[in-house]
Enzyme design. Structure first.
Site, PDB file in Angstrom:
ATOM      1  N   HIS A   1       0.814  -1.222   0.000  1.00  0.00           N
ATOM      2  CA  HIS A   1       0.000   0.000   0.000  1.00  0.00           C
ATOM      3  C   HIS A   1       0.841   1.263   0.000  1.00  0.00           C
ATOM      4  O   HIS A   1       0.308   2.352  -0.154  1.00  0.00           O
ATOM      5  CB  HIS A   1      -0.946   0.001   1.204  1.00  0.00           C
ATOM      6  CG  HIS A   1      -2.069  -0.976   1.054  1.00  0.00           C
ATOM      7  ND1 HIS A   1      -3.315  -0.612   0.626  1.00  0.00           N
ATOM      8  CD2 HIS A   1      -2.114  -2.320   1.225  1.00  0.00           C
ATOM      9  CE1 HIS A   1      -4.094  -1.693   0.557  1.00  0.00           C
ATOM     10  NE2 HIS A   1      -3.375  -2.743   0.921  1.00  0.00           N
TER      11      HIS A   1
ATOM     12  N   ASP B   1       3.527   9.277  -1.295  1.00  0.00           N
ATOM     13  CA  ASP B   1       2.274   8.715  -0.808  1.00  0.00           C
ATOM     14  C   ASP B   1       1.919   7.549  -1.706  1.00  0.00           C
ATOM     15  O   ASP B   1       1.845   7.723  -2.929  1.00  0.00           O
ATOM     16  CB  ASP B   1       1.177   9.796  -0.914  1.00  0.00           C
ATOM     17  CG  ASP B   1       0.133   9.694   0.178  1.00  0.00           C
ATOM     18  OD1 ASP B   1      -0.034   8.592   0.716  1.00  0.00           O
ATOM     19  OD2 ASP B   1      -0.505  10.723   0.481  1.00  0.00           O
TER      20      ASP B   1
HETATM   21  C1  GDG Z   1      -1.937   4.043   3.150  1.00  0.00           C
HETATM   22  C2  GDG Z   1      -0.972   4.738   2.215  1.00  0.00           C
HETATM   23  C3  GDG Z   1      -2.704   4.626   0.438  1.00  0.00           C
HETATM   24  C4  GDG Z   1      -8.236  10.490   7.682  1.00  0.00           C
HETATM   25  N1  GDG Z   1      -8.506  11.326   8.678  1.00  0.00           N
HETATM   26  C5  GDG Z   1      -9.779  11.168   9.024  1.00  0.00           C
HETATM   27  C6  GDG Z   1     -10.333  10.208   8.200  1.00  0.00           C
HETATM   28  N2  GDG Z   1      -9.350   9.805   7.381  1.00  0.00           N
HETATM   29  C7  GDG Z   1      -9.448   8.771   6.335  1.00  0.00           C
HETATM   30  C8  GDG Z   1      -9.518   9.407   4.972  1.00  0.00           C
HETATM   31  C9  GDG Z   1      -8.958   8.298   4.090  1.00  0.00           C
HETATM   32  C10 GDG Z   1      -7.944   7.617   4.990  1.00  0.00           C
HETATM   33  O1  GDG Z   1      -8.272   7.970   6.316  1.00  0.00           O
HETATM   34  C11 GDG Z   1      -6.504   8.073   4.681  1.00  0.00           C
HETATM   35  O2  GDG Z   1      -6.083   7.409   3.540  1.00  0.00           O
HETATM   36  P1  GDG Z   1      -4.760   7.813   2.732  1.00  0.00           P
HETATM   37  O3  GDG Z   1      -4.758   7.088   1.460  1.00  0.00           O
HETATM   38  O4  GDG Z   1      -4.764   9.277   2.529  1.00  0.00           O
HETATM   39  O5  GDG Z   1      -3.500   7.467   3.633  1.00  0.00           O
HETATM   40  P2  GDG Z   1      -2.899   6.315   4.646  1.00  0.00           P
HETATM   41  O6  GDG Z   1      -3.761   6.120   5.825  1.00  0.00           O
HETATM   42  O7  GDG Z   1      -1.510   6.772   4.928  1.00  0.00           O
HETATM   43  O8  GDG Z   1      -2.872   4.910   3.834  1.00  0.00           O
HETATM   44  C12 GDG Z   1      -1.760   5.546   1.198  1.00  0.00           C
HETATM   45  C13 GDG Z   1      -3.562   3.840   1.396  1.00  0.00           C
HETATM   46  O9  GDG Z   1      -2.755   3.140   2.334  1.00  0.00           O
HETATM   47  C14 GDG Z   1      -4.434   2.815   0.653  1.00  0.00           C
HETATM   48  O10 GDG Z   1      -3.672   1.921  -0.083  1.00  0.00           O
HETATM   49  O11 GDG Z   1      -3.552   5.446  -0.362  1.00  0.00           O
HETATM   50  O12 GDG Z   1      -0.864   6.172   0.311  1.00  0.00           O
HETATM   51  O13 GDG Z   1      -0.086   5.608   2.947  1.00  0.00           O
HETATM   52  O14 GDG Z   1      -9.965   7.384   3.752  1.00  0.00           O
HETATM   53  O15 GDG Z   1     -10.846   9.768   4.722  1.00  0.00           O
HETATM   54  N3  GDG Z   1     -11.614   9.842   8.295  1.00  0.00           N
HETATM   55  C15 GDG Z   1     -12.394  10.438   9.240  1.00  0.00           C
HETATM   56  N4  GDG Z   1     -11.894  11.363  10.087  1.00  0.00           N
HETATM   57  C16 GDG Z   1     -10.617  11.750  10.018  1.00  0.00           C
HETATM   58  O16 GDG Z   1     -10.197  12.595  10.801  1.00  0.00           O
HETATM   59  N5  GDG Z   1     -13.667  10.095   9.344  1.00  0.00           N
END
Ligand code: GDG
Length: 728
Positions: A164, A371
């Site tokens: 990921h 990312d």
């Molecule tokens: C890894 C990789 C890759 C965040 N803050 C809140 C909240 N969120 C949710 C977002 C989104 C998720 O968390 C974050 O996803 P990301 O993709 O931005 O990043 P990582 O957690 O680092 O994930 C990344 C992912 O795996 C999937 O393969 O895309 O690059 O690092 O869904 O909405 N949701 C709520 N409150 C928050 O404060 N409700």
């Protein structure tokens, strides 16, 4: 009843947790909905760690009572072990290094041992449930070792792995002290997937650099096992997300936020406060925009939600400090009594608030330094109301950029790039905003996370399991031989084919200086008394004549192109036209010899070998690939085969092949069983041609088709004596 193959998913944590009241809670992450979505109608299992022993005991049944098609397997891991495996290794070395922050990577051998322990425990627990034909899909960098550990326990299970996060440049990857273990662990998979093509490219380079494995973009071969490789960008449950963003609660919040926003153009930012997310670059970019474009002051503001993460780790404390300092300095420079350009929240938000923030903002700014994908960018797109479409400003360094090319892409390291994108988003006409967002929504609607998971699982389930060809060990002492081999040796007549270099003599830098040691010579003479012994070598006739002068052994030179049976003269097996290719290849090899210091051409009757074992290795290896390419192309229609071997490029007449020699010999010798022994690529042709007509033994390491492996060339003479003794 025949059992249906089942799907097993593995991630660090389970998609469920138990709260203080003892109630089950299902996680809401993208991965959870994707994997649930792909297996809606069938039952499946999910393994993950659980550090609360009581919850670990209750979880399986609690989940079963709620969701009949999910078998949830919490693997209990002691809190201390979890801390060391997860934070100590996965997050302290792999996470920073894979996000190009190698100065923050902190290798500690004892944590590495806990990482191994956690992977092993997971493998053991899965092995209790998984059966032949099942599919196991492993998620992320917490489990680099799991594929191999699981493969050893369950050889007939299909194993997939999805990373990921980015796969870094091989130059960084090779800094990891346990790089070989990580790569060989993951190569036991049948399929490995990445978000982006560039991650796969780096992975392939690392395989070559660390393990010497030549892979292409489709597959890698390692120790006889084939691993498919692929690119599978993750997505979100797009339609579901759009619907969630349109509920009356969210709309009410949108209205509330719009009333509260302190400027007409609010840019939202939602990031975990992780150094990879580039929050400080975002703030510097905004600061620069306000300096460069004074007309944006008091019109543009940033509403940044920074979600707390790993707060007790120094690197995270320091990024928080820097971010908060920058917020203060921008607000100090551009704030007015009624307006602050940055509204900073260090907290997480509820889902309704998150959706309303996406929907009420005029733009989102994602400035990740690295990312894997970035789901926030996708969520922003799907949350947009087409009556008031916003703009997505997205870092080129997020995997999502490869899918969302209608975003305003920025280089987050370049303040001008961010400033110009903010200005462009601010000035953008409605039609262009609508056009971009509609197109992005179309892409995501057609490509949901369920589609992503379906794509991966489809490919995994369609891989063909590589039959495990792990040669059995061949002990030196005959007392230790297994009964099959002992029985084979007892055949009334036996033909023995022995390779020369690397088998009877060790490989040396100067092949012309090789001589058979006396003890080996004696063993061969004794063996020749009891078997039909053949020395089958790539060497020329003169060399073999010199080495085996006066010995009653059969000789086959140039990989079997020429043969000299005991008491006879050399005979050729060649019927093709050597002159059609020989002079041309000789010229090309001579040209390369000029370019590569200490390389030389060995000229034989029906083959030419360009040697570079004394030359500077990387440079010569590169030139050897060029030569191979040139020869393969130029000689495509000629009766010659070209191969790259151990520090050589070899061009030989099609009859120069140990496999074809063995087939010929089998015809001559009818049903006599063969014992074939060799160490390198050319001997594999012989092992392949042998089929069930005897026993094959590989000398030394490396992938092979042989049935047995003698661990080193140093053991060969002793082993030959054991043969002699067994045959007596
Ligand atoms: C890894 C990789 C890759 C965040 N803050 C809140 C909240 N969120 C949710 C977002 C989104 C998720 O968390 C974050 O996803 P990301 O993709 O931005 O990043 P990582 O957690 O680092 O994930 C990344 C992912 O795996 C999937 O393969 O895309 O690059 O690092 O869904 O909405 N949701 C709520 N409150 C928050 O404060 N409700």
């Amino acid at each position: 009843m025949i059992r249906k193959p089942q799907r097993i998913f593995v991630s660090n944590r389970l998609p469920y947790s138990i709260n203080e009241n003892g109630d089950l809670k299902r996680g809401s992450g993208g991965l959870v909905s994707a994997l649930m979505g792909v297996s809606r109608s069938e039952s499946f299992s999910w393994f993950g760690f659980e550090t609360n022993e009581d919850h670990a005991l209750k979880m399986h049944n609690l989940v079963k009572n709620t969701e009949t098609n999910v078998n949830c397997y919490p693997v209990y891991l002691d809190k201390d072990v979890y801390e060391k495996y997860y934070n100590g290794f996965a997050n302290d070395i792999l996470w920073p290094l894979f996000h190009y922050e190698s100065h923050l990577a902190n290798f500690n051998r004892s944590n590495w041992e806990f990482y191994q322990e956690a992977n092993k425990l997971m493998a053991q627990q899965i092995a209790e449930v998984a059966q032949a034909g099942d599919t196991v899909w492993i998620h992320d960098f917490h489990f680099f070792l799991l594929p191999k550990m699981l493969r050893d326990l369950c050889p007939e299970v299909k194993i997939g792995f999805f990373l990921h996060i980015p796969f870094p440049s091989a130059e960084l990857f090779r800094q990891i002290p346990v790089r070989e273990e990580l790569l060989s662990g993951i190569l036991a998979c049948d399929l490995i997937g990445f978000h982006e093509y560039s991650y796969l490219r780096q992975f392939i380079v690392a395989l070559k650099m660390v393990l010497g494995v030549d892979a292409n973009f489709i597959q890698a071969q390692y120790e006889g096992h084939r691993t498919q490789l692929g690119v599978y960008p993750i997505s979100i449950e797009s339609d579901e997300f759009r619907e969630k963003s349109q509920t009356p609660e969210v709309e009410a919040k949108v209205e509330e936020y719009r009333r509260q926003h302190s400027s007409p153009f609010v840019i939202v930012g939602i990031d975990r406060l992780d150094y990879s997310k580039g929050l400080e670059l975002k703030l510097r970019g905004l600061q620069h925009a306000l300096r460069k474009y004074p007309e944006l002051r008091e019109r543009v503001s940033l509403l940044q939600i920074a979600i707390p993460t790993r707060e007790d780790v120094p690197a995270y404390m320091s990024i928080r400090k820097e971010v908060e300092h920058l917020v203060g300095s921008i607000n100090g420079e551009f704030g007015t009594p009624s307006h602050n350009p940055v509204h900073y929240v260090y907290n997480s938000v509820q889902e309704t608030e998150l959706l309303a923030l996406y929907r009420s903002a005029s733009a989102i700014l994602v400035t990740s330094k690295r990312d894997g994908m970035n789901l926030v960018a996708m969520e922003y797109v799907m949350a947009q109301d087409l009556k008031t479409p916003g703009s997505l400003i997205l870092s080129e360094f997020a995997g999502a950029a490869s899918l969302l090319s209608d975003a305003l892409l920025v280089n987050p390291w370049d303040v001008d790039s961010i400033a110009d994108a903010i200005k462009k988003a601010h000035d953008m006409e409605f039609e262009e905003r609508l056009d971009r967002i509609s197109h992005l929504q179309d892409i995501l609607s057609k490509y949901s996370s369920t589609k992503w998971a379906q794509g991966f699982i489809h490919d995994l389930e369609n891989t063909i399991l590589t039959p495990r060809r792990i040669p059995k060990p061949m002990p030196v002492r005959k007392e230790d031989w297994n009964s099959d081999f002992a029985k084979f040796i007892a055949s009334p007549r036996l033909a023995v084919l022995l390779d020369y270099d690397g088998t009877l003599v060790s490989i040396v830098k100067r092949p012309d200086q090789v001589v058979l040691i006396e003890e080996t010579r004696k063993a061969l003479l004794a063996l020749a008394e009891k078997t039909d012994l053949f020395i089958l070598s790539g060497r020329n006739r003169e060399f073999l004549d010199g080495q085996f002068q006066g010995m009653k052994v059969n000789l086959a030179a140039e990989h079997g192109a020429f043969v000299k049976l005991i008491g006879e003269d050399w005979k050729t097996r060649i019927s093709s036209d050597i002159n059609s290719w020989y002079p041309h290849i000789e010229k090309i090899m001579n040209d390369y010899t000029e370019k590569v210091p200490l390389s030389f051409v060995e000229k034989k009757k029906a083959s030419l070998v360009w040697h570079f074992r004394l030359s500077p290795q990387d440079f010569a290896a590169f030139q050897s690939k060029k030569m191979d390419d040139e020869l393969q192309l130029g000689m495509a229609n000629q009766p010659v085969t070209v191969n790259i071997g151990k520090a050589i490029v070899e061009a030989k007449a099609i009859e120069c092949n140990k496999g074809s020699f063995l087939r010929w010999l089998r015809q001559q010798m009818n049903s006599v069983p063969f014992l074939c022994v060799g160490d390198d690529r050319t001997d594999e042709d012989m092992f392949e041609a042998l089929g069930g007509a005897g026993v094959s033994v590989k000398v030394g390491d490396g992938q092979t088709l042989a049935q047995y492996r003698l661990s080193s060339q140093k053991d060969v003479t002793q082993w030959l004596w054991s043969l002699v003794s067994a045959l007596s």
